[in-house]
Design an enzyme around this catalytic site. Structure first.
Site: not given
Ligand SMILES: NC(=O)c1ccc[n+]([C@@H]2O[C@H](COP(=O)([O-])OP(=O)(O)OC[C@H]3O[C@@H](n4cnc5c(N)ncnc54)[C@H](O)[C@@H]3O)[C@@H](O)[C@H]2O)c1
Length: 251
Positions: A63, A89, A144, A157, A159
């Site tokens: 992405v 996402n 988030s 993050y 920001a």
């Molecule tokens: N887990 C939490 O507590 C939490 C809280 C708030 C927000 N979020 C947000 O939710 C979303 C998902 O988080 P998660 O916890 O499932 O993370 P995760 O690390 O488990 O999964 C993230 C996924 O994104 C993919 N990814 C990373 N960089 C990429 C790129 N450049 N191109 C394509 N794919 C890419 C990874 O390969 C992975 O499959 C994120 O945006 C995160 O900021 C998560």
């Protein structure tokens, strides 16, 4: 089924919250598209969904690279001819202080979380301009709670996630007249790899739990089910909103 035959594209869908969103949307009848740069996990999920009788598509996508997203969009249109739901996402996080964050680190996080969100919108935007009342579209950002509280990851993050909110609000203004609902889900503390990285010890987890009125950490399903509602037919008047999925922790 809420999403029967809807083409649902999810970035960062190979693992964590994105995987759960794709899986729940598939259960609701969607044709799932997995965009992720982890091809091993992406292909595994594609196989898993095929075994369950779905018609999925995995496209290896970065992405942070606009050309990669344009290629992904072409592949989706070639296979299904349309896009109905887009979930932005993909994201990365690292808990660091300002002093520890190098320029490269800042650019890496912003490049995936914020610029990557813009690239995703830009690549798929033309498909959503075709939408109308009889054939509405849905765009969901996974941001988030850090955007609101400044906690959770580093300042880069927070920001990047606050930037997503501004982007979401503008996209909502521009695409609303085309019958596209645009919203953000802002999770806090969902149990995935990011969570394991941010809260590695029992002590840090127990301290955190005390702050969550509902008395448990969030699960990927909590976010995925909300995403299914926002992607489905009953969310037509929910537009330009940031919905916290936080067990009551923030307010
Ligand atoms: N887990 C939490 O507590 C939490 C809280 C708030 C927000 N979020 C947000 O939710 C979303 C998902 O988080 P998660 O916890 O499932 O993370 P995760 O690390 O488990 O999964 C993230 C996924 O994104 C993919 N990814 C990373 N960089 C990429 C790129 N450049 N191109 C394509 N794919 C890419 C990874 O390969 C992975 O499959 C994120 O945006 C995160 O900021 C998560």
């Amino acid at each position: 089924m809420l999403l029967k035959d809807k083409v649902a594209v999810v970035t960062g869908a190979a693992k964590g919250i994105g995987k759960c969103i794709v899986t729940e949307m598939t259960k609701q009848g969607a044709k799932p598209v997995i965009l992720d740069f982890d091809d091993r996990a992406g292909l595994d999920l594609e196989e898993e969904l095929k075994r369950d009788g779905a018609d999925p598509l995995f496209v290896k996508t970065n992405v942070a690279d606009y050309a990669s997203l344009c290629g992904a969009k072409e592949a989706v249109i070639k296979k299904y001819g349309r896009v109905d739901v887009l979930v932005i996402n993909a994201g990365v996080s690292r808990k660091m202080s300002i002093g520890e964050i190098t320029v490269d680190e800042w650019n890496w996080v912003l490049g995936i979380n914020l610029t990557g969100s813009f690239y995703t919108i830009k690549a798929f935007h033309g498909e959503f301009l075709k939408k109308n009342r009889d054939d509405p579209g849905k765009i969901i950002f996974i941001s988030s709670g850090s955007a609101i509280t400044g906690t959770g990851g580093g300042c880069h993050y927070a920001a990047s996630k606050a930037g997503q909110h501004g982007l979401m609000r503008t996209v909502a203004k521009e695409l609303g007249p085309h019958s596209v609902n645009v919203n953000a889900i802002a999770p806090r503390v969902i149990m995935t790899d990011i969570f394991d990285h941010l809260y590695p010890t029992e002590e840090s987890r127990n301290k955190l739990l005390e702050k969550i009125p509902i008395g448990r950490f969030g699960l990927p399903e909590d976010v995925a089910k909300l995403a299914c509602f926002l992607a489905g037919p009953d969310s037509g008047y929910v537009h330009g909103q940031i919905i916290l999925a936080d067990g009551g922790r923030t307010y």
